[in-house]
Write a protein that holds these residues in place. Structure first.
Motif, PDB file in Angstrom:
ATOM      1  N   ARG A   1      68.974 -38.353   4.353  1.00  0.00           N
ATOM      2  CA  ARG A   1      69.523 -38.616   5.683  1.00  0.00           C
ATOM      3  C   ARG A   1      70.070 -37.330   6.309  1.00  0.00           C
ATOM      4  NH1 ARG A   1      74.168 -43.004   6.042  1.00  0.00           N
ATOM      5  NH2 ARG A   1      75.293 -41.324   5.004  1.00  0.00           N
ATOM      6  N   LEU A   2      70.833 -36.552   5.499  1.00  0.00           N
ATOM      7  CA  LEU A   2      71.391 -35.309   6.022  1.00  0.00           C
ATOM      8  C   LEU A   2      70.290 -34.321   6.411  1.00  0.00           C
ATOM      9  CD1 LEU A   2      74.418 -34.609   3.632  1.00  0.00           C
ATOM     10  CD2 LEU A   2      74.456 -35.538   5.961  1.00  0.00           C
ATOM     11  N   THR A   3      69.259 -34.228   5.539  1.00  0.00           N
ATOM     12  CA  THR A   3      68.175 -33.288   5.815  1.00  0.00           C
ATOM     13  C   THR A   3      67.392 -33.705   7.051  1.00  0.00           C
ATOM     14  OG1 THR A   3      67.996 -32.929   3.427  1.00  0.00           O
ATOM     15  CG2 THR A   3      66.210 -32.088   4.772  1.00  0.00           C
ATOM     16  N   ALA A   4      67.148 -35.004   7.194  1.00  0.00           N
ATOM     17  CA  ALA A   4      66.440 -35.498   8.383  1.00  0.00           C
ATOM     18  C   ALA A   4      67.252 -35.243   9.647  1.00  0.00           C
ATOM     19  CB  ALA A   4      66.148 -36.991   8.217  1.00  0.00           C
ATOM     20  N   GLN A   5      68.586 -35.429   9.565  1.00  0.00           N
ATOM     21  CA  GLN A   5      69.439 -35.163  10.723  1.00  0.00           C
ATOM     22  C   GLN A   5      69.392 -33.686  11.105  1.00  0.00           C
ATOM     23  OE1 GLN A   5      73.205 -36.658   9.351  1.00  0.00           O
ATOM     24  NE2 GLN A   5      72.813 -38.749  10.096  1.00  0.00           N
ATOM     25  N   ALA A   6      69.387 -32.819  10.062  1.00  0.00           N
ATOM     26  CA  ALA A   6      69.306 -31.379  10.331  1.00  0.00           C
ATOM     27  C   ALA A   6      67.989 -31.039  11.011  1.00  0.00           C
ATOM     28  CB  ALA A   6      69.450 -30.597   9.032  1.00  0.00           C
TER      29      ALA A   6
ATOM     30  N   ALA B   1      66.177 -32.970  12.867  1.00  0.00           N
ATOM     31  CA  ALA B   1      66.178 -33.491  14.238  1.00  0.00           C
ATOM     32  C   ALA B   1      66.896 -32.542  15.197  1.00  0.00           C
ATOM     33  CB  ALA B   1      66.838 -34.871  14.272  1.00  0.00           C
ATOM     34  N   THR B   2      67.989 -31.940  14.735  1.00  0.00           N
ATOM     35  CA  THR B   2      68.736 -31.025  15.614  1.00  0.00           C
ATOM     36  C   THR B   2      68.017 -29.704  15.823  1.00  0.00           C
ATOM     37  OG1 THR B   2      69.987 -30.113  13.751  1.00  0.00           O
ATOM     38  CG2 THR B   2      70.934 -32.033  14.886  1.00  0.00           C
TER      39      THR B   2
ATOM     40  N   GLU C   1      62.770 -28.126   6.954  1.00  0.00           N
ATOM     41  CA  GLU C   1      63.645 -29.252   6.612  1.00  0.00           C
ATOM     42  C   GLU C   1      62.822 -30.520   6.371  1.00  0.00           C
ATOM     43  OE1 GLU C   1      66.839 -29.257   6.022  1.00  0.00           O
ATOM     44  OE2 GLU C   1      67.152 -27.145   6.528  1.00  0.00           O
TER      45      GLU C   1
END
Length: 381
Positions: free
Chosen positions: A203-208, A210-211, A223
């Protein structure tokens, strides 16, 4: 007229030793029934273990041919003298069972019986079953039973050993159920910890990613590659945890029968032709059998889900004191050195760990377009 019964402690000892050679409870019960009939020189012997529905969970006979038994029909219900022994928990020695007021008849193909000796099989106050004999092969006293008080004493010894066998079987089943429950609980905790951590990282890697998509596409791509690698690791850990429990079929049927059944199921479920062949393999230490089964399952999963194979062959052959397992497919193959860098281990790490964990080795032969062969060898015991 058959020869007289073998008597004395030596005969009882021989019967008990014969029982000790059997591990399966039904085999023990069959030996008890056959020993009782021989020791007491009876024409018929039987042992019934009741169920909770008015019938019998097990009913073992000796002195009745297979053809006779088939003609008799379904297992008897709990009635007549059998019900009395189970419910009243007392021995029965009768001159003619047919004249007892509790006698309720039997099927037309049932052998005719007269004098009768039966004992309940007890564990403390609980009645586990009934052991009985019919038609003593001797001259009967006028109006009396051919079975004697000494016969009753001998049968009581065998009934006690039947009680031990049935109690042990019950304890084993309870122990197995508890072990499975404990393993499932432990597995649930491991799944929660391992997979939750991986999903949190995903989840954290996917959020990174996306940004970074708009302002730094190159880093975002990196990422996303990490997301793919984490997902593959989570899948590997999930599969490893799910298959960790030792299958009951392996304990009950052995490695060869379990593998054959597994292959037959896969052959029916997939379009690929899946075959199994075994050559001269004897029983192996339990840990080695489990490792071989797990590696076979993982290799078959890879071949059927990823390789596009039309044919998969599983062989298990004797190798020295041990055995060698080969799983060969004609699928797309792969470069073993490249799968790690691509983040797809295909379970090779866990397979090698299983092999080395039991003192064995694992070899992988594959190349793009050339199919795959996975071979595992174990040393035996």
């Amino acid at each position: 007229m058959s020869p007289g019964p073998t008597s004395g402690l030596s005969a009882v000892s021989a019967a008990l030793l014969a029982m000790s050679r059997h591990l399966e409870v039904r085999d023990v019960l069959k030996t008890i029934v056959a020993s009782a009939r021989e020791l007491l020189d009876a024409q018929y012997a039987a042992l019934g273990v009741p169920d909770d529905h008015g019938g019998f969970a097990q009913f073992v006979v000796d002195g009745v041919s297979d053809a006779q038994w088939k003609a008799i029909g379904p297992l008897p219900r709990q009635h007549g003298i059998l019900a009395a022994m189970l419910h009243e928990a007392r021995p029965e020695r009768l001159a003619d069972v047919r004249e007892d007021p509790r006698f309720e008849g039997w099927p037309s193909a049932h052998p005719d019986m007269s004098d009768f000796l039966g004992l309940p099989i007890r564990d403390g106050d609980e009645v586990l079953g009934a052991l009985f004999l019919a038609n003593k092969r001797c001259a009967k006293p006028a109006g009396g039973c051919g079975f004697t008080e000494d016969d009753e004493g001998l049968l009581a010894i065998l009934a006690q050993h039947a009680a031990i066998a049935l109690t042990n079987a019950r304890l084993y089943e309870r122990s197995r159920e508890l072990t499975i429950a404990e393993e499932r609980s432990r597995l649930a905790h491991e799944l929660h910890d391992a997979v939750s951590q991986k999903l949190f990282s995903l989840r954290l890697t996917a959020q990174a990613a996306a940004t970074l998509v708009d302002r730094d596409p190159a880093r975002a791509k990196g990422e996303l590659q990490q997301v793919a690698a984490l997902a593959a690791e989570a899948a590997d850990e999930l599969r490893a945890a799910v298959v960790e429990l030792r299958p009951t079929a392996l304990d009950e049927d052995g490695l060869i029968a379990t593998l054959r059944t597994h292959v037959q199921v896969l052959d029916r479920a997939h379009s690929a032709r899946v075959t199994f062949d075994s050559r001269g393999v004897r029983a192996l230490p339990a840990a080695q059998e489990e490792a071989l089964l797990r590696v076979a399952q993982e290799a078959l999963h890879n071949a059927l889900r990823h390789s596009g194979a039309a044919r998969v062959e599983v062989t298990l052959a004797k190798r020295g004191q041990g055995a060698a397992l080969r799983v060969t497919d004609d699928g797309s193959g792969f470069d073993p050195k490249a799968v790690r860098s691509a983040g797809r281990h295909l379970g090779l790490v866990s397979m090698r760990d299983r092999a080395s964990g039991v003192g064995g080795r694992l070899d992988v032969e594959s190349a793009p377009g050339k199919g795959t062969t996975i071979e595992m060898e174990v040393p035996g015991g």
